[in-house]
Design a protein around this motif. Structure first.
Motif, PDB file in Angstrom:
ATOM      1  N   SER A  15       0.827  -1.209   0.000  1.00  0.00           N
ATOM      2  CA  SER A  15       0.000   0.000   0.000  1.00  0.00           C
ATOM      3  C   SER A  15       0.856   1.251   0.000  1.00  0.00           C
ATOM      4  N   TYR A  18       2.354   1.691  -3.599  1.00  0.00           N
ATOM      5  CA  TYR A  18       1.359   2.127  -4.578  1.00  0.00           C
ATOM      6  C   TYR A  18       0.913   3.560  -4.308  1.00  0.00           C
ATOM      7  N   GLY A  80      -6.776   0.129   1.965  1.00  0.00           N
ATOM      8  CA  GLY A  80      -5.700  -0.711   1.457  1.00  0.00           C
ATOM      9  C   GLY A  80      -4.794  -1.201   2.574  1.00  0.00           C
ATOM     10  N   LEU A  99      -3.845  -7.286  -6.548  1.00  0.00           N
ATOM     11  CA  LEU A  99      -3.771  -6.072  -7.354  1.00  0.00           C
ATOM     12  C   LEU A  99      -3.430  -6.386  -8.809  1.00  0.00           C
ATOM     13  N   VAL A 124      -8.775   0.712  -9.640  1.00  0.00           N
ATOM     14  CA  VAL A 124      -8.024  -0.086  -8.669  1.00  0.00           C
ATOM     15  C   VAL A 124      -8.393   0.322  -7.254  1.00  0.00           C
ATOM     16  N   ILE A 128     -10.138  -2.054  -4.289  1.00  0.00           N
ATOM     17  CA  ILE A 128      -9.677  -2.198  -2.906  1.00  0.00           C
ATOM     18  C   ILE A 128     -10.828  -1.978  -1.938  1.00  0.00           C
TER      19      ILE A 128
END
Length: 276
Positions: A15, A18, A80, A99, A124, A128
């Motif tokens: 997390s 990203y 996340g 993911l 995305v 989540i």
């Protein structure tokens, strides 16, 4: 209260990585370092001009610095991180695979022209949220301090907010579809007596092992094996030089190597000792 640096270091690796990548993408846009349409998903340019980076870069664009961007970044930092510390605790490779599978599902759906979204980052994020809502269906959620509801209804509440604020709904719906597909194949179908058809591939385990971050229980590969081999080899050479005098052990060590080549190292040494 923890400082910002302590909070950043406490975040789980996937997390955090990203979220930082999405933030840096928005910061580069703010500094006018690139045109956002150069990283957007366009299958025509991918096929005709071989601009394959568009298949990846579109997932890191959450929009320019704005309230929707900040809201999506908060979702990553809360839901996340909640997934990575909860159901995916000590399952870093499985979380990465979730993911990756979601990204692949979104790319497949984008082949249909009507379902094409140039920027997949919001999808995305919504994936989540959807997976979190299925993992924590009874958690209490407060939206802007006005509405309290169960976690199961969170995606639908956020979908309604996007409708009220005039934001496009298609990326959100695509993210919910990808999240439901993953949750069905990994949780609902096996619980109904079916076979687990979506196991984390070996290459994902190797990627996480090479990365060296996070933890994966029952991993089929060792974590960062190259570093471990280098350390063990170096310590063996240092011990050999420091603990063994060179004059007294040079000849026996050479004899041991020659005997080992013939496969009778132990018996050869025992015969010489008995003879003496």
């Amino acid at each position: 209260m923890a400082t910002p640096a302590e909070y950043y270091r406490s975040l789980p690796p996937v997390s955090k990585t990203y979220g930082v990548a999405c933030f840096m993408t928005a910061a580069a846009l703010y500094l006018q370092l690139y045109d956002p349409w150069n990283i957007a998903l366009d299958y025509g340019l991918v096929i005709k001009r071989f601009q394959v980076w568009r298949l990846i870069t579109s997932f890191f664009f959450l929009g320019p610095f704005s309230f929707p961007f900040a809201f999506r970044l908060i979702i990553i930092a809360r839901y996340g991180v909640g997934l990575e510390r909860g159901p995916f605790d000590k399952r870093t490779a499985d979380y990465v695979w979730m993911l990756v599978f979601g990204a692949i599902s979104l790319l497949v759906m984008a082949v249909v022209p009507y379902l094409l979204s140039p920027f997949m980052g919001p999808s995305v994020v919504f994936m989540i949220v959807y997976v979190w809502s299925r993992e924590f269906p009874n958690a209490r959620i407060n939206i802007y301090g006005l509405v309290s509801l169960k976690g199961f209804y969170l995606p639908w509440a956020l979908l309604g907010l996007d409708l009220i604020f005039g934001d496009p709904l298609k990326p959100d719906i695509l993210g919910m579809v990808a999240g439901h597909l993953y949750y069905f194949l990994t949780v609902l179908h096996p619980l109904a007596g079916g076979k687990l058809m979506l196991k984390t591939p070996l290459w994902v385990h190797k990627l996480v092992s090479f990365w060296g971050e996070g933890t994966q229980i029952n991993s089929p590969v060792e974590r960062n094996p190259h570093a471990g081999v280098a350390f063990r080899g170096r310590s063996f050479r240092l011990n050999g030089r420091t603990t063994t005098p060179p004059q007294s052990t040079q000849e026996p060590f050479n004899n041991q190597q020659q005997a080992a080549a013939g496969g009778v190292a132990f018996r050869g040494r025992s015969q010489r000792l008995n003879g003496r």
